[in-house]
Design an enzyme around this catalytic site. Structure first.
Site, PDB file in Angstrom:
ATOM      1  N   TYR B 127       0.847  -1.195   0.000  1.00 34.79           N
ATOM      2  CA  TYR B 127       0.000   0.000   0.000  1.00 34.79           C
ATOM      3  C   TYR B 127       0.879   1.240   0.000  1.00 34.79           C
ATOM      4  O   TYR B 127       1.789   1.367   0.824  1.00 34.79           O
ATOM      5  CB  TYR B 127      -0.895   0.015   1.244  1.00 34.79           C
ATOM      6  CG  TYR B 127      -1.952   1.095   1.150  1.00 34.79           C
ATOM      7  CD1 TYR B 127      -3.229   0.789   0.690  1.00 34.79           C
ATOM      8  CD2 TYR B 127      -1.657   2.421   1.471  1.00 34.79           C
ATOM      9  CE1 TYR B 127      -4.197   1.776   0.564  1.00 34.79           C
ATOM     10  CE2 TYR B 127      -2.618   3.406   1.337  1.00 34.79           C
ATOM     11  CZ  TYR B 127      -3.884   3.083   0.886  1.00 34.79           C
ATOM     12  OH  TYR B 127      -4.829   4.065   0.748  1.00 34.79           O
ATOM     13  N   GLN B 187     -11.083   0.065   1.078  1.00 33.30           N
ATOM     14  CA  GLN B 187     -11.532  -0.726  -0.070  1.00 33.30           C
ATOM     15  C   GLN B 187     -10.355  -1.340  -0.822  1.00 33.30           C
ATOM     16  O   GLN B 187     -10.428  -2.477  -1.307  1.00 33.30           O
ATOM     17  CB  GLN B 187     -12.427   0.105  -1.007  1.00 33.30           C
ATOM     18  CG  GLN B 187     -11.776   1.329  -1.653  1.00 33.30           C
ATOM     19  CD  GLN B 187     -11.806   2.584  -0.768  1.00 33.30           C
ATOM     20  OE1 GLN B 187     -12.035   2.496   0.442  1.00 33.30           O
ATOM     21  NE2 GLN B 187     -11.569   3.743  -1.362  1.00 33.30           N
ATOM     22  N   ASN B 210      -3.468   5.778   6.315  1.00 37.61           N
ATOM     23  CA  ASN B 210      -4.197   6.524   7.347  1.00 37.61           C
ATOM     24  C   ASN B 210      -4.980   5.555   8.244  1.00 37.61           C
ATOM     25  O   ASN B 210      -4.837   4.341   8.154  1.00 37.61           O
ATOM     26  CB  ASN B 210      -5.117   7.572   6.698  1.00 37.61           C
ATOM     27  CG  ASN B 210      -6.192   6.917   5.823  1.00 37.61           C
ATOM     28  OD1 ASN B 210      -6.507   5.730   5.952  1.00 37.61           O
ATOM     29  ND2 ASN B 210      -6.744   7.694   4.917  1.00 37.61           N
ATOM     30  N   SER B 233       5.804   8.760  14.108  1.00 40.26           N
ATOM     31  CA  SER B 233       7.249   8.589  14.090  1.00 40.26           C
ATOM     32  C   SER B 233       7.879   9.046  15.414  1.00 40.26           C
ATOM     33  O   SER B 233       7.336   9.886  16.117  1.00 40.26           O
ATOM     34  CB  SER B 233       7.832   9.397  12.934  1.00 40.26           C
ATOM     35  OG  SER B 233       9.144   8.993  12.683  1.00 40.26           O
ATOM     36  N   GLN B 255      12.248  14.492  12.934  1.00 38.54           N
ATOM     37  CA  GLN B 255      11.089  13.636  13.200  1.00 38.54           C
ATOM     38  C   GLN B 255       9.865  14.464  13.535  1.00 38.54           C
ATOM     39  O   GLN B 255       8.759  14.160  13.096  1.00 38.54           O
ATOM     40  CB  GLN B 255      11.376  12.660  14.353  1.00 38.54           C
ATOM     41  CG  GLN B 255      12.348  11.573  13.985  1.00 38.54           C
ATOM     42  CD  GLN B 255      11.960  10.860  12.709  1.00 38.54           C
ATOM     43  OE1 GLN B 255      10.895  10.255  12.628  1.00 38.54           O
ATOM     44  NE2 GLN B 255      12.792  10.929  11.686  1.00 38.54           N
ATOM     45  N   HIS B 258       7.279  15.549  10.924  1.00 40.15           N
ATOM     46  CA  HIS B 258       6.414  14.569  10.254  1.00 40.15           C
ATOM     47  C   HIS B 258       4.949  14.761  10.609  1.00 40.15           C
ATOM     48  O   HIS B 258       4.061  14.591   9.781  1.00 40.15           O
ATOM     49  CB  HIS B 258       6.803  13.149  10.655  1.00 40.15           C
ATOM     50  CG  HIS B 258       7.834  12.527   9.767  1.00 40.15           C
ATOM     51  ND1 HIS B 258       7.608  12.265   8.440  1.00 40.15           N
ATOM     52  CD2 HIS B 258       9.094  12.115  10.010  1.00 40.15           C
ATOM     53  CE1 HIS B 258       8.688  11.707   7.910  1.00 40.15           C
ATOM     54  NE2 HIS B 258       9.611  11.616   8.834  1.00 40.15           N
ATOM     55  N   GLU B 323      11.727   4.123  17.976  1.00 37.08           N
ATOM     56  CA  GLU B 323      11.807   3.704  16.571  1.00 37.08           C
ATOM     57  C   GLU B 323      13.216   3.987  16.030  1.00 37.08           C
ATOM     58  O   GLU B 323      13.879   3.103  15.508  1.00 37.08           O
ATOM     59  CB  GLU B 323      10.751   4.483  15.776  1.00 37.08           C
ATOM     60  CG  GLU B 323      10.703   4.157  14.309  1.00 37.08           C
ATOM     61  CD  GLU B 323       9.800   5.128  13.553  1.00 37.08           C
ATOM     62  OE1 GLU B 323       9.444   6.203  14.103  1.00 37.08           O
ATOM     63  OE2 GLU B 323       9.460   4.824  12.389  1.00 37.08           O
ATOM     64  N   HIS B 324      13.640   5.257  16.135  1.00 34.73           N
ATOM     65  CA  HIS B 324      15.000   5.649  15.753  1.00 34.73           C
ATOM     66  C   HIS B 324      15.772   5.999  17.015  1.00 34.73           C
ATOM     67  O   HIS B 324      15.253   6.712  17.878  1.00 34.73           O
ATOM     68  CB  HIS B 324      14.995   6.906  14.868  1.00 34.73           C
ATOM     69  CG  HIS B 324      14.118   6.802  13.666  1.00 34.73           C
ATOM     70  ND1 HIS B 324      12.822   7.274  13.644  1.00 34.73           N
ATOM     71  CD2 HIS B 324      14.351   6.286  12.431  1.00 34.73           C
ATOM     72  CE1 HIS B 324      12.294   7.052  12.447  1.00 34.73           C
ATOM     73  NE2 HIS B 324      13.186   6.455  11.691  1.00 34.73           N
ATOM     74  N   ASP B 357      16.580   7.296   6.682  1.00 30.64           N
ATOM     75  CA  ASP B 357      15.292   7.451   5.992  1.00 30.64           C
ATOM     76  C   ASP B 357      15.434   7.240   4.490  1.00 30.64           C
ATOM     77  O   ASP B 357      14.536   6.737   3.831  1.00 30.64           O
ATOM     78  CB  ASP B 357      14.734   8.865   6.220  1.00 30.64           C
ATOM     79  CG  ASP B 357      14.249   9.048   7.635  1.00 30.64           C
ATOM     80  OD1 ASP B 357      13.976   8.033   8.294  1.00 30.64           O
ATOM     81  OD2 ASP B 357      14.152  10.210   8.078  1.00 30.64           O
ATOM     82  N   GLU B 411      -2.343 -37.313  27.671  1.00 26.91           N
ATOM     83  CA  GLU B 411      -3.134 -36.144  27.277  1.00 26.91           C
ATOM     84  C   GLU B 411      -4.539 -36.551  26.812  1.00 26.91           C
ATOM     85  O   GLU B 411      -5.315 -35.709  26.355  1.00 26.91           O
ATOM     86  CB  GLU B 411      -2.403 -35.355  26.175  1.00 26.91           C
ATOM     87  CG  GLU B 411      -1.129 -34.660  26.679  1.00 26.91           C
ATOM     88  CD  GLU B 411      -0.471 -33.735  25.651  1.00 26.91           C
ATOM     89  OE1 GLU B 411      -0.962 -33.659  24.508  1.00 26.91           O
ATOM     90  OE2 GLU B 411       0.527 -33.075  26.016  1.00 26.91           O
ATOM     91  N   HIS B 416      -4.023 -40.292  18.537  1.00 26.82           N
ATOM     92  CA  HIS B 416      -2.606 -39.963  18.350  1.00 26.82           C
ATOM     93  C   HIS B 416      -1.743 -41.201  18.613  1.00 26.82           C
ATOM     94  O   HIS B 416      -0.825 -41.509  17.857  1.00 26.82           O
ATOM     95  CB  HIS B 416      -2.182 -38.817  19.285  1.00 26.82           C
ATOM     96  CG  HIS B 416      -2.634 -37.462  18.849  1.00 26.82           C
ATOM     97  ND1 HIS B 416      -3.951 -37.118  18.708  1.00 26.82           N
ATOM     98  CD2 HIS B 416      -1.921 -36.351  18.512  1.00 26.82           C
ATOM     99  CE1 HIS B 416      -4.039 -35.848  18.319  1.00 26.82           C
ATOM    100  NE2 HIS B 416      -2.816 -35.356  18.182  1.00 26.82           N
TER     101      HIS B 416
END
Lengths: 425, 425
Positions: B127, B187, B210, B233, B255, B258, B323-324, B357, B411, B416
Site C-alpha cells: 500500500y 476498499q 491513514n 514517528s 522527526q 512529520h 523507533e530511531h 530514511d 493427554e 494420536h
C-alpha cells in the site's frame, strides 16, 4: 468425507471459498473482553481476584504458585511421563538450537558501517489452558524456543485448579519457566499485557486458549507482541497408490479427534486409495474412544480431493496450505521442493504426524487456516528482535549529502535536509 | 520540551504510563471499515468503483495503471531525484541481501531426518498512500526486501490521482513492482485481501496508510498477513556533554516535522546540554518551513530526560524503546551492547537519522510506540516462511513409540497413540 473432483481451477475456487469462511471473525465476545482488559489495566490484582471468583469459582489470595507446589509435582507425576517429557524436551532443544540467528556487519564504502544486532525479547508470558486442553507438550513447545533465544524471564499463567496436572508443572520447570501464576482467561492476558501488583508486565504473549483468550490477545496486540491466533487443527495428506490406507486414516483421525472443527484433507491421484480410505475410516472411527468428536469432524470438514496427477496433488495442497502435511509416497523426501505452503511436513509412510506433536523436536505450534501462506511454526525467531545500526563518518555524510537532500526536498521534508546540511561545519 | 528528572524508577513509571496511552486503540472507524471490507469481498470491482467515486471523487473504469503511464514517469521525473533513487535502491539492496536466510537439516539419530525449508511468500501487496504522504523512499523500502526474499509477484495499490507523482511510479518500477492498481483506503486493502475481478488476492499486505487503511489491515489479518500497524514517528537521542546541540536539535526536528503526534525524546546526563538544546530548539523552529507541525509536536510530545549517569541513559532509553535511536557520544559504537530495544540505531555525531530514511540502506519501516521491545524493522525475514520437515524410518518410529504413546495417552488423545501403534505391522 466430502469428495472434490474436477479441474485444478474448479477445485481451487472451492478451496478459496472455504478458506474465506474459515477466517471470518468471531466478534461476539469483543465487547466483554475489552471491558475486562480495561478493568484489569486500571485496578490490577483487585480486578483479577473478582474475575477469577466469577469465572473460575475460586477465591485466590496469592496468584503466584509456590516453589513447593512445583517441586511436589515431581513426586506425583508418572515416571514414564516424566521420562518421555525429558526426551521430548531434549529433542525440541536440539532442533530449535539450529534456528539461532546472529547479526551481521558490512562496510560498503569508506567511513560507513552498517549492521544488524540480534537481541532476545526481555520478558515473555506463556498462556497454558486449564482443564482437558492442558497439554504438557505445548508448555515445552512454547517455552524452549524462548529460552534458546535468550529471553531473560518467562512467566506462565494458567487458570486456577483444585489440583493441577503435575505434568504441566513439571514441563514448565523442565523447560525453564521462571514464575507461574494461577490466573486465566482475558483477565490473565490483560495482567500480562499491563502488569499488576503481583504479575509482571511482559513484552510478548504466546500460547493457545479459548475464544476469550484469543480475542484478548488480539486486543492487547500493540501493547505487547503476540504469537498467532490459532484456529482448529488441520492435517493434509498427499498420498499416491503406494500409501497404506490404514496408516492414512489413523493419521487423519489423529487430527480429527482434537475438535469437531478440525479439518482432515486427503489429496490423492488414486481413486482406488480414496475408496479404500473411506472403508477404513468407518472401521477405525468405530474403535475410537473420541468417536463423538472425530466423526462430525471428518463428516463436516473432511475432504478427499482427487487430483489428476502428481504435480496437481502438490499444486492443490499448496492452496490448502495445511498446518500439518504428510507426504505418504515412496521417496517422499524428493518431493520437498514442490511444497510451497505448510506448517510442518512429515515424509514417507512411517512419519506419522503425532511424532511431531510430541517428540521429533520440531514445533507443534503451527499456522492454521491457510496462514502458512505467510507465517511459520513458532520458533526461536519469534523471541528475538533484529536491530539495525549505521555509522557515517563526517566525510561519508558529505559524500552522500546531495542524494539525501534531493530526496528530502522532493518529499517536502525540509528539516530532514537541514539535519544533513547543518553537519557541513 | 517537558523535562523529566528523578530516580530511574520514577522516570520509568512515567514512561510506562505514557506508553499505555500511546497504544490505546482507536476503534471509531472499525464499523465503517468492516462494512467496506465485507462489501468488497462480496461485490468486488463494482464495490471498488463506488467507494472510489465516493471517497476519492474519481470515476475509474480500469484500476490497472498502464505500462505507458509508468514508462512516461521516467520522462517527467527530475534527473537528480532519479539518480538519488537509484543510489538509494542499490544501498537498500546490498544491506538487505545480508538478511537472506537458508534452511538447515540434521540427522540426530539413525533413521531420523529433521530440517527447515525457507520459502518466499508467493504474492505480496504494497500500500502506498496518496497526496503529500506519498513517499518514493517508502516504495523502495517495502518492495526491495520482498524482491530479495524471492516473492513471485508484487502488487502495488495507491489512491487514484489526477496526476501521479512520477517519483512514486519510477520507484515502483526500479524496485520491481509487477502491477500497480489505482485504488486506496479500506476498499483497496479489502481488494488485496480477498481479490476482485481485476485485482489479484495476495498473501501479505505491507505499507503505511491513514486510520482507515491501518484499521482495514488489522481487520483482514488472518485472511492475509500484514506487516505492522505503525504509529507516529519517534526519535530518541542519547547525548552526553560531547554532543553538538545544533545537530541534536536538527535531528529531533527531522522527526517532529512529520506529524503533530511525532515524539522527540532526548536522554542526557548533562543538564548543560539540555539547556543548550532548549535554546537551540527555539532558534531552529523559527526557521523551519513546517514549524506549524514541528512546534506542537515538540511542545506536546517532546521530552528531555535527565539521567544520572551513562548507564542510566541507556536503561531509560531501553524503556522508551524508540523507533530511531541516535547515540550522540564519542565512540558511540562501543555502546551498542547497551542497547536492548530500538528499531534502528545511528551512531556518533555525524550519523543523522535522515541518512537512514533515505540512503544508508537500512530499512525505514520501523517499529513505533515501544513495539521495538518485541518487533523489528521490515526486512527480508518478513517475506519468507520457514517450513519444518521430519522423516522417521520404520525402525526409528518403533524406537520412539513408548515415549510418544505415553504422552498421547496422558493427554487423553488415543487416536494420536493409535497412529503410532498401527505402524508396528
Amino acid at each position: 468425507m466430502k469428495r472434490l473432483k474436477g479441474t485444478n481451477e474448479e477445485i481451487a475456487r472451492i478451496l478459496a471459498e472455504e478458506q474465506v469462511a474459515l477466517t471470518q471473525q468471531n466478534i461476539t465476545v469483543e465487547a466483554t473482553v475489552r471491558e475486562i482488559i480495561q478493568d484489569v489495566s486500571q485496578r490490577g490484582d483487585e480486578a483479577l481476584r473478582e474475575y477469577t471468583k466469577a469465572f473460575d469459582g475460586i477465591e485466590i489470595t496469592d496468584f503466584r504458585l509456590s516453589e513447593t507446589a512445583i517441586q511436589s509435582a515431581y513426586n506425583t507425576i508418572e515416571p514414564d511421563v516424566l521420562a518421555a517429557l525429558k526426551h521430548a524436551a531434549a529433542n525440541i532443544e536440539s532442533y530449535h538450537k539450529q534456528q539461532m540467528e546472529t547479526g551481521f556487519e558490512d562496510q560498503p564504502v569508506d567511513g560507513v558501517i552498517r549492521g544488524q544486532l540480534v537481541r532476545p525479547i526481555e520478558r515473555v508470558g506463556v498462556y497454558v489452558p486449564g482443564g482437558t486442553a492442558a497439554y504438557p507438550s505445548s508448555v515445552l513447545m512454547n517455552v524452549i524456543p524462548a529460552k534458546i533465544a535468550g529471553v531473560k524471564e518467562i512467566i506462565m499463567i494458567t487458570p486456577p485448579q483444585q489440583t493441577f496436572n503435575p505434568a504441566i508443572l513439571v514441563a514448565a520447570d523442565l523447560a525453564g519457566v521462571d514464575q507461574i501464576f494461577q490466573v486465566g482467561g482475558a483477565q490473565g492476558v490483560a495482567a500480562l499485557a499491563y502488569g499488576t501488583q503481583t504479575i509482571p508486565k511482559v513484552d510478548k504473549i504466546t500460547g493457545p486458549g479459548n475464544i476469550y483468550v484469543a480475542t484478548a490477545k488480539k486486543e492487547v496486540f500493540g501493547q505487547v507482541g503476540i504469537d498467532m491466533i490459532a484456529g482448529p487443527s488441520e492435517i493434509g495428506v498427499i498420498a499416491d497408490e503406494t500409501a497404506n490406507p490404514a496408516y492414512v486414516v489413523a493419521d487423519l483421525l489423529s487430527q480429527a479427534e482434537h475438535d469437531v472443527l478440525a479439518r482432515a484433507i486427503l489429496v490423492t491421484n488414486s481413486e482406488k486409495l480414496a475408496d479404500a480410505v473411506e472403508i477404513e475410516l468407518e472401521k477405525q472411527l468405530k474403535q475410537l474412544p473420541r468417536e463423538n468428536i472425530a466423526r462430525p469432524s471428518v463428516e463436516n470438514n473432511g475432504r478427499i480431493i482427487i487430483a489428476k496427477d502428481k504435480g496437481s496433488m502438490f499444486a492443490l495442497m499448496n492452496l490448502v496450505a495445511p498446518e500439518h502435511l504428510e507426504i505418504a509416497m515412496e521417496n517422499a523426501y524428493d518431493y520437498l521442493d514442490q511444497v510451497e505452503n505448510a506448517g510442518s511436513i512429515f515424509l514417507g509412510h512411517y512419519t506419522s504426524e503425532p511424532i511431531g506433536d510430541y517428540y521429533a523436536g520440531t514445533n507443534h505450534v503451527l499456522p492454521t487456516t491457510a496462514t502458512s501462506r505467510f507465517s511459520s511454526a513458532l520458533g526461536v525467531y519469534d523471541f528475538i528482535k533484529r536491530i539495525q545500526y549505521t555509522q557515517y563518518s563526517k566525510a561519508a555524510i558529505h559524500e552522500a549529502e546531495k542524494d539525501i537532500t534531493t530526496l528530502a526536498y522532493s518529499e517536502g521534508l525540509q528539516a530532514h535536509a537541514k539535519a544533513i546540511e547543518i553537519r557541513k561545519d
